[in-house]
Motif scaffolding. Structure first.
Motif, PDB file in Angstrom:
ATOM      1  N   GLN A   4      -1.888   3.340  54.152  1.00 12.75           N
ATOM      2  CA  GLN A   4      -1.265   2.765  52.936  1.00 12.75           C
ATOM      3  C   GLN A   4      -1.859   4.212  51.617  1.00 12.75           C
ATOM      4  O   GLN A   4      -2.065   4.191  50.650  1.00 12.75           O
ATOM      5  CB  GLN A   4      -1.882   1.778  52.420  1.00 12.75           C
ATOM      6  CG  GLN A   4      -1.726   0.587  53.223  1.00 12.75           C
ATOM      7  CD  GLN A   4      -2.120  -0.601  52.896  1.00 12.75           C
ATOM      8  OE1 GLN A   4      -1.541  -0.962  51.772  1.00 12.75           O
ATOM      9  NE2 GLN A   4      -2.857  -1.541  54.180  1.00 12.75           N
ATOM     10  N   ASN A   6      -0.064   6.957  50.916  1.00 12.49           N
ATOM     11  CA  ASN A   6       0.770   7.530  50.352  1.00 12.49           C
ATOM     12  C   ASN A   6       1.720   6.865  49.699  1.00 12.49           C
ATOM     13  O   ASN A   6       2.625   7.215  48.576  1.00 12.49           O
ATOM     14  CB  ASN A   6       1.823   8.128  51.432  1.00 12.49           C
ATOM     15  CG  ASN A   6       0.918   9.518  51.485  1.00 12.49           C
ATOM     16  OD1 ASN A   6       0.366   9.941  50.967  1.00 12.49           O
ATOM     17  ND2 ASN A   6       1.029   9.533  53.081  1.00 12.49           N
ATOM     18  N   ARG A   7       1.441   5.336  48.580  1.00 10.39           N
ATOM     19  CA  ARG A   7       1.918   4.147  47.808  1.00 10.39           C
ATOM     20  C   ARG A   7       1.516   4.886  46.487  1.00 10.39           C
ATOM     21  O   ARG A   7       0.607   3.686  46.395  1.00 10.39           O
ATOM     22  CB  ARG A   7       1.474   3.283  49.342  1.00 10.39           C
ATOM     23  CG  ARG A   7       1.713   2.853  50.224  1.00 10.39           C
ATOM     24  CD  ARG A   7       2.104   1.616  50.572  1.00 10.39           C
ATOM     25  NE  ARG A   7       2.312   1.113  52.092  1.00 10.39           N
ATOM     26  CZ  ARG A   7       2.859  -0.463  51.981  1.00 10.39           C
ATOM     27  NH1 ARG A   7       2.127  -1.079  51.596  1.00 10.39           N
ATOM     28  NH2 ARG A   7       3.249  -0.467  53.905  1.00 10.39           N
ATOM     29  N   HIS A   8       1.907   5.178  46.395  1.00  8.40           N
ATOM     30  CA  HIS A   8       1.717   5.647  44.412  1.00  8.40           C
ATOM     31  C   HIS A   8       2.725   5.778  43.656  1.00  8.40           C
ATOM     32  O   HIS A   8       2.736   6.489  43.000  1.00  8.40           O
ATOM     33  CB  HIS A   8       1.003   7.204  44.617  1.00  8.40           C
ATOM     34  CG  HIS A   8      -0.209   6.715  45.411  1.00  8.40           C
ATOM     35  ND1 HIS A   8      -2.036   6.396  44.993  1.00  8.40           N
ATOM     36  CD2 HIS A   8      -0.674   7.171  46.609  1.00  8.40           C
ATOM     37  CE1 HIS A   8      -2.689   6.313  46.227  1.00  8.40           C
ATOM     38  NE2 HIS A   8      -2.119   6.850  46.880  1.00  8.40           N
ATOM     39  N   THR A   9       3.490   5.323  44.320  1.00 14.22           N
ATOM     40  CA  THR A   9       5.487   5.626  43.984  1.00 14.22           C
ATOM     41  C   THR A   9       5.321   4.800  42.952  1.00 14.22           C
ATOM     42  O   THR A   9       4.210   3.682  42.476  1.00 14.22           O
ATOM     43  CB  THR A   9       6.615   5.661  44.523  1.00 14.22           C
ATOM     44  OG1 THR A   9       5.993   5.958  45.089  1.00 14.22           O
ATOM     45  CG2 THR A   9       7.518   5.519  43.896  1.00 14.22           C
ATOM     46  N   ARG A 127      -0.999  -3.052  41.794  1.00 11.97           N
ATOM     47  CA  ARG A 127       0.410  -2.869  42.702  1.00 11.97           C
ATOM     48  C   ARG A 127       1.238  -1.781  42.825  1.00 11.97           C
ATOM     49  O   ARG A 127       2.106  -1.756  43.520  1.00 11.97           O
ATOM     50  CB  ARG A 127       1.601  -3.813  41.307  1.00 11.97           C
ATOM     51  CG  ARG A 127       1.476  -5.130  41.562  1.00 11.97           C
ATOM     52  CD  ARG A 127       2.435  -6.038  41.286  1.00 11.97           C
ATOM     53  NE  ARG A 127       2.676  -6.182  40.064  1.00 11.97           N
ATOM     54  CZ  ARG A 127       2.331  -6.801  38.988  1.00 11.97           C
ATOM     55  NH1 ARG A 127       1.377  -7.291  39.070  1.00 11.97           N
ATOM     56  NH2 ARG A 127       2.173  -6.738  37.773  1.00 11.97           N
ATOM     57  N   SER A 128       1.322  -0.646  41.544  1.00  9.40           N
ATOM     58  CA  SER A 128       1.290   0.640  41.853  1.00  9.40           C
ATOM     59  C   SER A 128       1.345   1.217  43.308  1.00  9.40           C
ATOM     60  O   SER A 128       1.867   2.109  43.550  1.00  9.40           O
ATOM     61  CB  SER A 128       1.848   1.174  40.564  1.00  9.40           C
ATOM     62  OG  SER A 128       0.430   2.017  40.582  1.00  9.40           O
ATOM     63  N   LEU A 129       0.573   0.554  43.649  1.00  9.19           N
ATOM     64  CA  LEU A 129      -0.293   1.506  45.008  1.00  9.19           C
ATOM     65  C   LEU A 129       0.402   0.598  46.160  1.00  9.19           C
ATOM     66  O   LEU A 129      -0.020   0.978  46.936  1.00  9.19           O
ATOM     67  CB  LEU A 129      -1.898   1.820  44.591  1.00  9.19           C
ATOM     68  CG  LEU A 129      -2.891   2.109  43.842  1.00  9.19           C
ATOM     69  CD1 LEU A 129      -4.265   1.695  43.202  1.00  9.19           C
ATOM     70  CD2 LEU A 129      -2.286   3.255  43.354  1.00  9.19           C
ATOM     71  N   GLY A 130       0.868   0.122  45.854  1.00 12.42           N
ATOM     72  CA  GLY A 130       1.397  -0.651  47.103  1.00 12.42           C
ATOM     73  C   GLY A 130       0.460  -2.077  47.661  1.00 12.42           C
ATOM     74  O   GLY A 130       0.408  -2.528  48.342  1.00 12.42           O
ATOM     75  N   VAL A 131      -0.592  -2.338  46.994  1.00 16.07           N
ATOM     76  CA  VAL A 131      -1.690  -3.679  46.950  1.00 16.07           C
ATOM     77  C   VAL A 131      -0.577  -4.986  46.833  1.00 16.07           C
ATOM     78  O   VAL A 131      -0.710  -5.266  45.794  1.00 16.07           O
ATOM     79  CB  VAL A 131      -2.499  -3.312  46.448  1.00 16.07           C
ATOM     80  CG1 VAL A 131      -3.499  -4.194  46.861  1.00 16.07           C
ATOM     81  CG2 VAL A 131      -4.033  -1.885  45.749  1.00 16.07           C
ATOM     82  N   GLU A 132      -0.271  -5.995  47.745  1.00 21.74           N
ATOM     83  CA  GLU A 132       0.749  -6.608  48.080  1.00 21.74           C
ATOM     84  C   GLU A 132       0.021  -7.789  48.687  1.00 21.74           C
ATOM     85  O   GLU A 132       0.087  -9.097  47.863  1.00 21.74           O
ATOM     86  CB  GLU A 132       1.907  -6.385  48.178  1.00 21.74           C
ATOM     87  CG  GLU A 132       2.379  -5.419  47.541  1.00 21.74           C
ATOM     88  CD  GLU A 132       3.874  -5.321  48.408  1.00 21.74           C
ATOM     89  OE1 GLU A 132       4.233  -5.233  50.134  1.00 21.74           O
ATOM     90  OE2 GLU A 132       4.605  -4.136  48.396  1.00 21.74           O
ATOM     91  N   TRP A 142      -6.989   0.662  54.189  1.00 19.88           N
ATOM     92  CA  TRP A 142      -6.407   1.645  53.294  1.00 19.88           C
ATOM     93  C   TRP A 142      -6.639   2.733  54.054  1.00 19.88           C
ATOM     94  O   TRP A 142      -8.048   3.734  53.918  1.00 19.88           O
ATOM     95  CB  TRP A 142      -7.208   1.256  52.438  1.00 19.88           C
ATOM     96  CG  TRP A 142      -6.216   2.488  50.488  1.00 19.88           C
ATOM     97  CD1 TRP A 142      -6.808   3.249  50.684  1.00 19.88           C
ATOM     98  CD2 TRP A 142      -5.114   2.014  50.193  1.00 19.88           C
ATOM     99  NE1 TRP A 142      -5.853   3.956  50.124  1.00 19.88           N
ATOM    100  CE2 TRP A 142      -5.381   3.330  49.711  1.00 19.88           C
ATOM    101  CE3 TRP A 142      -4.636   1.009  50.093  1.00 19.88           C
ATOM    102  CZ2 TRP A 142      -3.842   2.703  48.741  1.00 19.88           C
ATOM    103  CZ3 TRP A 142      -3.267   0.643  49.748  1.00 19.88           C
ATOM    104  CH2 TRP A 142      -3.455   1.969  48.375  1.00 19.88           C
TER     105      TRP A 142
END
Length: 306
Positions: A4, A6-9, A127-132, A142
């Protein structure tokens, strides 16, 4: 472990909307992988956490006591299906090996690094890191490491390359990386990390980390006596106006000990102290010839520089 990393959008946008009430820091941490048929029972007997009832994915804040009930180390146990990770500021490997006799337990130190994201807006930022699918008191994979959830903190434990990349992404988004600022925030929140070794958990604000129904463990007899008595003679308090280390006195008598301190706006010199229970918030005491004020925790505002 799932990737996970690369989830930093949207990281920068979330940071701006949060009012910058979030910071990050590289922190010192030792990580020990504990495996084997007896691993769960071994850690249950070593720590103040209730491992027998723990579920996979639990992240349990815990203490490691000596036979007198005094703190030797503070840590977090991450519960897996058939293995456990123990994160701590101090190295617990030597302690564990002293107690392994016939236990079928295998210890593997991991050369990972740690990064903490902290502040009241931490979970908004997450949430912006894809932590759901993470909650306080839980951990998830991670990348090649793990991500641990706490009420106002997120802790990454991973190989150094992954942590360094995450740190660069935080800095690029405007999230300041500062160990000094993190220390100030932690002290203001009443989260001790330094100077607590040799004291009882209830004296330094960590009594909630002691399970009262887990059965035998190292230090359990003293903890049971304290529970029966109702409270300790000392408690954790904040101190304002600190200019240096030392012993606290009140009306010529010892009032307590300063555990750790730092200087940071908006509080100035702040510290955490083990203070006699009869000394209430608002009281002025002496610290090596300087008048300082005892205050309740946590301090306001929530964030350094606010």
């Amino acid at each position: 472990m799932g990737d996970q990393s690369n989830r930093h959008t949207g990281l920068e946008g979330e940071h701006q909307r949060s009012g910058k009430q979030v910071g990050a820091a590289l922190v010192r941490s030792h990580l020990l992988l504990v495996e084997g048929p007896d691993a769960r029972e071994f850690l249950h007997n070593q720590s103040t956490a209730h491992l027998r009832s723990a579920q996979s994915g639990d992240a349990l804040p815990t203490l490691f006591l000596n036979a007198r009930g005094q703190i030797e180390a503070v840590g977090t146990i991450l519960v897996g299906q058939d293995r456990f990770w123990v994160a701590s500021e101090g190295d617990l490997e030597a302690r564990f090996r002293r107690y392994i006799i016939f236990d079928q337990v295998h210890l593997t130190p991991l050369s990972w690094q740690s990064l903490v994201l902290y502040g009241s807006q931490t979970w908004l930022q997450a949430r912006s890191l894809g932590v759901e699918h993470l909650a306080p008191g839980r951990w998830i994979p991670w990348g090649e490491g793990v991500l641990v959830g706490e009420p106002k903190r997120l802790l990454w434990l991973a190989p150094s390359q992954q942590i360094e990349e995450l740190a660069r992404q935080f800095e690029a988004s405007g999230v300041r990386l500062s160990e000094a600022q993190y220390t100030a925030w932690r002290i203001a929140q009443g989260l001790p990390a330094q100077g607590i070794q040799g004291y009882l958990p209830q004296e330094v604000g960590l009594g909630a980390w002691v399970s009262s129904n887990k059965g035998c463990y190292i230090g359990q007899e003293i903890m049971a006596r304290l529970e029966a008595r109702g409270q300790s003679h000392h408690q954790l308090m904040g101190v304002l106006g600190v200019q240096g280390p030392g012993t606290l006195t009140y009306q010529g008598k010892k009032a307590g000990e300063l555990l750790e301190w730092t200087v940071s706006p908006p509080w100035g010199g702040i510290g955490l102290a083990r203070v006699r229970r009869d000394i209430s918030p608002g009281t002025w005491v002496e610290l090596e010839g300087t008048s300082v004020q005892i205050v309740a925790l946590p301090l306001e505002p929530d964030f350094p520089g606010s």
